[in-house]
Design a protein around this motif. Structure first.
Motif: not given
Length: 320
Positions: A36, A94, A98, A101, A194, A197
């Motif tokens: 992560r 979260a 995804r 985004r 992230e 993403q």
């Protein structure tokens, strides 16, 4: 009433600096591929703002709106809409972010992508249900597909596929299924990050050694599954697909796939042949293994598998 009256926003000096930095990034300016993301680089946050319409204060509201839309659509009784509601039950914010985004903070389009994500799993249950993690690990160890440990200069994750490693002349259903399962597993795992993403993926397919017999053995249905995976089935931004060292008869295989590609993805397909000058302008040789024309040692799938699964443990039970 005066004409030509509009609104404008003063761009801060910090924003100008970050945007200038985005034009000069190198492979060293980004975070790790695996695991992560502990903290997004400031230039990546600026990229999310510019490209994805992301604002920190808008994230919570967008997630709430998407959660609400899931429930509204499920109340219609439509089968896929109900399946979406069932699949996302218990998911954290979260997970929803995804999809938001991936569709530039357009909640309606994010919901359609979520539908595509669920529909793909309903359409191809053999790819995602009852996975053997040991089988997936072995496929990744063999390099189907590969993942570079460094991001490219744009911050994208680079996935690799080397047809030369595929020693089998007869391409079987089980082999194709195993490779697609590995792709799906890797996408799910890496999309937890992230930075990935926001920056997306780049795929490099090395077709050196691709035989006519292998070309003839590829079924249109299997190629369609691969295309469906890349289009509207994952909250991922696929920014480029590069084919290198493809033989002349590769055109036959590509012509089978081409009708399935939407115009946006089609514009992101680059076919280089043996002239890699344009390819190296996009993907730095210093992050590529030798079997893809780079300066690093030959690709080792076992190293990547260990990043994804951890060290091997004797007699471990890996059935899902």
């Amino acid at each position: 009433m005066a004409e030509g009256v509009g609104s404008f926003r003063m761009v801060s000096e910090e924003e100008q600096t970050l945007r200038a930095q985005l034009q000069q990034l190198t492979t060293k300016d980004h975070g790790p591929v695996f695991g992560r993301c502990s903290q997004l680089p400031r230039h990546t946050l600026q990229k999310a703002k510019d490209e994805l319409n992301e604002r920190e204060e808008a994230r919570e509201e967008a997630v709430r709106a998407l959660r609400a839309l899931v429930q509204v659509q499920a109340a219609s009784g439509e089968e896929v809409a109900q399946a979406v509601a069932d699949r996302v039950q218990g998911r954290d914010d979260a997970f929803f972010l995804r999809f938001i985004r991936a569709r530039k903070f357009n909640v309606g389009r994010a919901y359609e992508l979520l539908r595509g994500y669920v529909h793909f799993r309903l359409q191809y249950p053999e790819l995602l249900d009852s996975l053997s993690l040991e089988a997936v690990r072995c496929t990744i160890e063999a390099g189907y597909p590969g993942v570079l440990s460094s991001r490219d200069k744009y911050g994208r994750v680079v996935m690799l596929f080397n047809i030369e490693n595929w020693h089998s002349e007869e391409i079987t259903f089980d082999e194709v299924r195993g490779i697609l399962q590995a792709y799906c597993f890797i996408l799910e795992k890496l999309l937890e990050n992230e930075e990935t993403q926001i920056n997306g993926f780049c795929i490099v397919e090395n077709f050196k050694g691709f035989t006519m017999q292998q070309a003839a053995g590829l079924r249109a249905s299997d190629l369609r599954k691969m295309v469906d995976m890349l289009q509207d089935s994952f909250p991922a931004r696929f920014k480029a697909i590069h084919f290198i060292h493809q033989p002349w008869y590769f055109t036959t295989t590509y012509n089978v796939v081409r009708p399935f590609l939407k115009s946006k993805l089609l514009q992101r397909v680059f076919v280089h042949g043996d002239d890699l000058s344009g390819f190296f302008q996009e993907i730095d040789e210093t992050i590529l293994p030798a079997d893809f024309g780079g300066t690093l040692p030959k690709y080792d799938g076992k190293v990547v598998a260990e990043q994804l699964f951890g060290p091997r443990v004797q007699d471990e039970n890996t059935a899902l």
